[in-house]
Design an enzyme around this catalytic site. Structure first.
Site, PDB file in Angstrom:
ATOM      1  N   ARG A 159      32.649 -30.683   2.616  1.00 50.84           N
ATOM      2  CA  ARG A 159      31.353 -31.261   2.979  1.00 50.84           C
ATOM      3  C   ARG A 159      31.477 -31.951   4.330  1.00 50.84           C
ATOM      4  O   ARG A 159      32.410 -32.723   4.562  1.00 50.84           O
ATOM      5  CB  ARG A 159      30.941 -32.289   1.918  1.00 50.84           C
TER       6      ARG A 159
ATOM      7  N   ARG B 228      21.869 -46.228  -7.207  1.00 49.76           N
ATOM      8  CA  ARG B 228      23.099 -45.908  -7.960  1.00 49.76           C
ATOM      9  C   ARG B 228      24.099 -47.050  -7.965  1.00 49.76           C
ATOM     10  O   ARG B 228      25.058 -47.056  -8.728  1.00 49.76           O
ATOM     11  CB  ARG B 228      23.739 -44.615  -7.425  1.00 49.76           C
TER      12      ARG B 228
ATOM     13  N   HIS C  31      31.349 -45.676  -4.967  1.00 52.02           N
ATOM     14  CA  HIS C  31      32.562 -45.025  -4.455  1.00 52.02           C
ATOM     15  C   HIS C  31      33.851 -45.634  -4.955  1.00 52.02           C
ATOM     16  O   HIS C  31      34.842 -44.934  -5.111  1.00 52.02           O
ATOM     17  CB  HIS C  31      32.491 -44.870  -2.940  1.00 52.02           C
TER      18      HIS C  31
ATOM     19  N   ASN D 131      24.804 -37.504  -8.160  1.00 51.56           N
ATOM     20  CA  ASN D 131      24.933 -38.952  -7.952  1.00 51.56           C
ATOM     21  C   ASN D 131      23.727 -39.455  -7.166  1.00 51.56           C
ATOM     22  O   ASN D 131      23.160 -40.495  -7.471  1.00 51.56           O
ATOM     23  CB  ASN D 131      26.208 -39.286  -7.165  1.00 51.56           C
ATOM     24  N   ASP D 132      23.368 -38.699  -6.140  1.00 56.99           N
ATOM     25  CA  ASP D 132      22.197 -39.076  -5.356  1.00 56.99           C
ATOM     26  C   ASP D 132      20.913 -38.504  -5.937  1.00 56.99           C
ATOM     27  O   ASP D 132      19.892 -39.184  -5.953  1.00 56.99           O
ATOM     28  CB  ASP D 132      22.369 -38.623  -3.899  1.00 56.99           C
TER      29      ASP D 132
ATOM     30  N   ARG E 249      35.289 -34.661   0.270  1.00 57.40           N
ATOM     31  CA  ARG E 249      34.474 -35.675   0.956  1.00 57.40           C
ATOM     32  C   ARG E 249      35.179 -36.071   2.244  1.00 57.40           C
ATOM     33  O   ARG E 249      36.056 -36.937   2.228  1.00 57.40           O
ATOM     34  CB  ARG E 249      34.332 -36.921   0.081  1.00 57.40           C
TER      35      ARG E 249
ATOM     36  N   CYS F  49      28.615 -31.128  -7.992  1.00 60.37           N
ATOM     37  CA  CYS F  49      29.767 -31.955  -7.625  1.00 60.37           C
ATOM     38  C   CYS F  49      29.503 -33.432  -7.854  1.00 60.37           C
ATOM     39  O   CYS F  49      30.326 -34.272  -7.522  1.00 60.37           O
ATOM     40  CB  CYS F  49      30.194 -31.683  -6.192  1.00 60.37           C
TER      41      CYS F  49
ATOM     42  N   GLU G 291      20.637 -32.909  -3.159  1.00 50.12           N
ATOM     43  CA  GLU G 291      20.674 -34.324  -3.561  1.00 50.12           C
ATOM     44  C   GLU G 291      19.305 -34.961  -3.457  1.00 50.12           C
ATOM     45  O   GLU G 291      19.097 -36.081  -3.897  1.00 50.12           O
ATOM     46  CB  GLU G 291      21.608 -35.105  -2.620  1.00 50.12           C
TER      47      GLU G 291
END
Ligand code: PEP
Ligand code: MG
Length: 573
Positions: free
Chosen positions: A333, A466, A190, A455-456, A297, A503, A432
């Protein structure tokens, strides 16, 4: 001689400035007693006074940069410095036991911390954290050691640290912080994502940068290649200044594309949307010509504070984003807390595998008292724009149905209360988790859209954390296995007349974009600063050719074969 360290390029651009080390200083002391208690008490009082001055400065700075909410944390710290229940026992210990000031402070505050931490009360547990922070600050003053504090930086620096938490990153003042470099983290941690929305060059995952740089060293960060140069030579400085200028010139040139459509050269339109963390990111969204917001987010609304944001507070934020986007699609989200995004005030138990644990939709379904106010705030805001809601980390159809049922219940409640709610809210999920990708055809019958969270999805498919630079070689966006999952999800949605976006960071990746165009992705949502570059690239691609390219890529055996294939087919583009 300069020293060059390699890390992972996390945010474009070149930064050249003095290093500001954000590492825990050594606060150990050897003297536990004193034979001059009066002098020690005086030293203690001076340290209290200096801590107060420093904290007031930090507090005011936080208020200006981040708002009153975030500043409230420091108000609590200031109260501790004035609390006789804390101060008197320290002075008594110095006077009666002839303890040195650092020792008396440490002993007394540790007592309080132990008592507060053992209480079964969230508020009291937070007080323990406040006392720990404050006593560290006073101890630093007693020992004459400077504590790092990114929020009071007032000259150009490059931040060097082990890691930056999302709230550390949120405190960085863009006016002075030219870039950052960390020991740990990957492109999708992040702090890396935040650095891109702040448009600050960043290199992460260097493993050991904090061992190689000293406070005040001159440092160059090349966020395009992942190189960090410590103590550059004159020639290196010149070369990087030049690179920095070219980077800015290219960025200016890209602005020409701001209002252009995102179309391939054979006329296929795709949507290029932005990922945001707060309404403060909206100017960047507009400046970079986003066609919508593909991922808001919302967890940042909940972070860096002591209590849950109220329904009204959330409503104000969602309404602002919807209004400012002026009818363009906004995908919000719902709360995705857990993994590397912690909320201390929720007091969640530590888990062995936080990325596989109690988080996101799992937590929201388990604690509807947290989830319902968010759903209500979203529904209330829905009449101000084109709202789409998506649930994070959905692993089963049941989770989606349960979350949808709560949403519909709150919609009904609001209607009963006479509050207007839009009847045109798209409802989707993030893909994800591999189980959801595998069952995409079943999900596609019930959801309005998918947004692939690579990402996940990559970390779960490849079983490669990650956040870990040690296994980052396995974190392979272009692995044919990932491409096959992406293809399967897109095809499943199209069969049911639904759309699929992406995304995760892969959506803005130069090597991935040709493949994703070929796989038929409808929406690409990325850091706003990547949009114009993606638009320029897409304008030079042919969808027909990219479809053939993607067909070949999913039949490759290795990631290297895929990369070579993409290079060979797009180098002329
Ligand atoms: C993702 O997993 O791809 C995603 C966009 O969510 P986050 O990075 O917030 O986990
Ligand atoms: Mg995710």
């Amino acid at each position: 001689m300069s020293n060059i360290i390699k890390g992972i390029a996390a945010s474009d651009g070149v930064a050249i400035a003095k290093a500001y080390l954000l590492v825990e200083p050594d606060l150990s002391y050897s003297q536990e007693t004193t034979d001059q208690p009066e002098q020690e008490i005086q030293k203690f009082n001076d340290a209290l006074k200096n801590s107060k001055i420093e904290l007031t400065k930090i507090r005011n700075n936080a208020e200006e940069q981040l708002g009153a909410d975030k500043a409230a944390i420091f108000d609590a710290h200031l109260l501790v410095l004035d609390d006789p229940e804390m101060i008197n026992p320290i002075e008594e210990k110095i006077k009666n036991d002839k303890a040195s000031a650092p020792h008396a402070l440490t002993e007394v505050s540790q007592n309080f911390i132990t008592i507060f931490e053992s209480m079964d009360n969230e508020y009291m547990k937070e007080r323990a954290a406040d006392i720990r922070d404050v006593s560290k600050r006073v101890l630093a003053h007693l020992l004459g050691v400077e504590l790092p504090n990114p929020s009071i930086i007032d000259e150009s620096v490059v931040i060097v640290g082990h890691d930056l938490t999302p709230s550390d990153t949120a405190q960085l003042n863009k006016q002075y912080v030219q870039g950052f470099v960390t020991n740990i983290g990957g492109r999708t941690s992040h702090s890396a994502i935040m650095s891109r929305s702040l448009e600050i060059p960043a290199v992460v995952g260097t493993k050991s940068i904090t061992d190689s740089v000293e406070q005040g060293d001159m440092v160059i960060i090349d966020g395009l290649t992942g190189d960090v140069i410590i103590d550059p030579t004159e020639d290196e400085l010149k070369a990087y200044q030049h690179k920095r200028e070219s980077f800015f010139a290219d960025r200016e040139a890209l602005k020409q594309l701001r209002d252009e459509p995102s179309k391939t050269k054979d006329g296929q339109h795709v949507e290029l949307a932005a990922n945001i963390g707060t309404p403060n990111d909206l100017p960047g969204v507009k400046d970079n010509g986003a066609e919508g917001i593909g991922l808001y987010r919302t967890e940042f609304l909940y972070m860096g504070r002591d209590t849950m944001p109220s329904e009204d507070e959330q409503f104000v934020a969602y309404k602002k984003v919807l209004q400012e986007m002026n009818g363009k699609r906004v995908v919000v989200r719902t709360l995705d807390i857990g993994g590397d995004k912690e909320l201390p005030y929720l007091n969640l138990p530590k888990e062995m595998n936080p990325f596989l644990g109690y988080r996101a939709i799992r937590l929201c379904l388990d604690q509807p008292e947290i989830f319902r106010p968010q759903l209500r705030a979203l529904l209330r805001a829905s009449t101000y724009g084109k709202l789409n809601i998506m649930f994070p980390m959905v692993a089963t159809i049941k989770e989606f149905r349960d979350a949808k049922a709560l949403l519909l219940e709150e919609k009904e409640n609001l209607k009963q209360e006479g509050i207007e709610v839009s009847d045109d809210i798209g409802l989707g999920i993030m893909v994800e988790i591999p189980s959801t990708a595998a069952l995409a055809d079943v999900f596609a019958k019930e959801v309005d859209f998918f947004s692939i969270g690579t990402n996940d999805l990559i970390q779960y498919t490849m079983a490669a954390d990650r956040m870990s630079e040690r296994v980052s070689y396995l974190y392979q966006p272009y692995n044919p296995s990932i491409l096959r999952l992406v293809k399967q999800v897109i095809e499943a949605s199209h069969k049911e007349g639904k759309w699929t976006g992406m995304c995760g960071e892969m959506a803005g990746d130069e090597t991935a974009i040709p493949l994703l165009i070929g796989l038929g992705l409808d929406e690409f949502s990325m850091s706003a600063t990547s949009i114009l570059k993606a638009r320029r690239q897409i304008k030079n691609l042919s969808q027909t050719e990219m479809t053939q390219l993607a067909d070949r890529a999913i039949n490759c055996a290795t990631v290297d074969e895929v990369v070579d294939l993409v290079k060979s087919k797009t180098s002329h583009a």
